[in-house]
Write an enzyme that holds these catalytic residues in place. Sequence first.
Site, PDB file in Angstrom:
ATOM      1  N   ASP A   1      41.813  36.018  36.062  1.00 34.87           N
ATOM      2  CA  ASP A   1      40.942  35.347  37.023  1.00 34.87           C
ATOM      3  C   ASP A   1      41.246  35.769  38.460  1.00 34.87           C
ATOM      4  OD1 ASP A   1      39.121  33.162  37.937  1.00 34.87           O
ATOM      5  OD2 ASP A   1      40.976  32.344  38.749  1.00 34.87           O
TER       6      ASP A   1
ATOM      7  N   LEU B   1      36.785  28.208  42.356  1.00 30.58           N
ATOM      8  CA  LEU B   1      35.744  28.745  43.242  1.00 30.58           C
ATOM      9  C   LEU B   1      35.888  30.243  43.498  1.00 30.58           C
ATOM     10  CD1 LEU B   1      35.593  25.837  45.833  1.00 30.58           C
ATOM     11  CD2 LEU B   1      33.890  26.387  44.107  1.00 30.58           C
ATOM     12  N   ARG B   2      36.851  30.872  42.820  1.00 33.33           N
ATOM     13  CA  ARG B   2      37.038  32.317  43.048  1.00 33.33           C
ATOM     14  C   ARG B   2      35.777  33.105  42.710  1.00 33.33           C
ATOM     15  NH1 ARG B   2      42.525  32.143  40.888  1.00 33.33           N
ATOM     16  NH2 ARG B   2      43.944  32.094  42.664  1.00 33.33           N
ATOM     17  N   GLY B   3      35.114  32.720  41.633  1.00 28.83           N
ATOM     18  CA  GLY B   3      33.894  33.415  41.201  1.00 28.83           C
ATOM     19  C   GLY B   3      32.823  33.397  42.281  1.00 28.83           C
TER      20      GLY B   3
ATOM     21  N   VAL C   1      34.099  35.624  45.394  1.00 26.75           N
ATOM     22  CA  VAL C   1      34.082  37.070  45.114  1.00 26.75           C
ATOM     23  C   VAL C   1      32.650  37.592  45.012  1.00 26.75           C
ATOM     24  CG1 VAL C   1      34.654  38.820  43.381  1.00 26.75           C
ATOM     25  CG2 VAL C   1      36.361  37.153  44.041  1.00 26.75           C
TER      26      VAL C   1
END
Length: 348
Positions: A205, A286-288, A291
């Site tokens: 992830d 919230l990385r998705g 990015v």
Amino acid sequence: MNKIQNPTRPVFPFTAIVGQEEMKLALILNVIDPKIGGVMIMGDRGTGKSTTIRAIADLLPYIEVVIDDMFNSHISDYDLMSDFVKKRIQEGLNLSTELIKVPMIDLPLGATEDRLCGTIDIEKALSEGIKTFEPGLLAKAHRGILYVDEVNLLDDHLVDILLDSAASGWNTVEREGISIRHPSRFVLVGSGNPEEGELRPQLLDRFGMHAEIRTVRDPSLRVQIVEQRSKFDQDPYSCIEEYKDKQYKLKNNIISAQNKLSTVSIDYDLKVKISQICGILNVDGLRGDIVTNRAAKAFAAYQNKDEVDIKDIKSVITLCLSHRLRKDPLDTIDSSLKVLQVVNDILV
């Protein structure tokens, strides 16, 4: 400004690589905006992973570094300077610079933590009061590319260190109460073969993008790839000469995109749609979202646009989200197809 360092052995031209478009795009976008967070490339053996990664590093423009600084410090960007250079600037000293190729550092599988992070000479520090630091690979990779082949076989704690440095842009070494910190901003590229084991989901992830590459099945395309490679092996310099114009054009496109990136905007409604897609796909954290926004901006800059549109998001979102979906052993549908189904429903 001084000399340009001598080029090393010839590298296969990036623009001569046939197929593997997803992998090439992911690498280009990470070079345009290293804050995307690197790329994990998973695929069969012999699919050109290492060749492509070395080719993108060779394509990049030379960077200006301060001479006699072990961290490839930038002469004017404060965030890319070591404390040593900052101190000399504050003292009003003149600094000489030189142009070097973008560092391309390989992390071997058997590397220790000291080899990766660097070491402090404790004996010298205690007896003479001098902080002596032997830089590791994280120092050498600053402002370049750090490549980890078979990253899925690397010790988890080393992967943690790598990802922390890639995310923060700094490396801190602490030994016996002595601490040294230096900038370490690089594009992290990992590759691996899924047959040899998957990377833990919490580590996977942390990679910004994920490209899955498969062996080319089309016979004519396979012949084209074999012929291309044979031609390069027989006479690398004439092959490099043949692709010189294409290489030059791509290099200029990347430099233009890097300069344009800060001015590219993304509409609020599109940001909402990206987050809506992440919500429907049950993407943890919230990385998705972050990015995908960054990658879409980098792609728009690469296309010389001022604003992100739906097409830009569609071009990058699978690379940003497919590895973040929860694995269900009973699932018959590929994670990339899952992402595409939701994307086509929301982005119309």
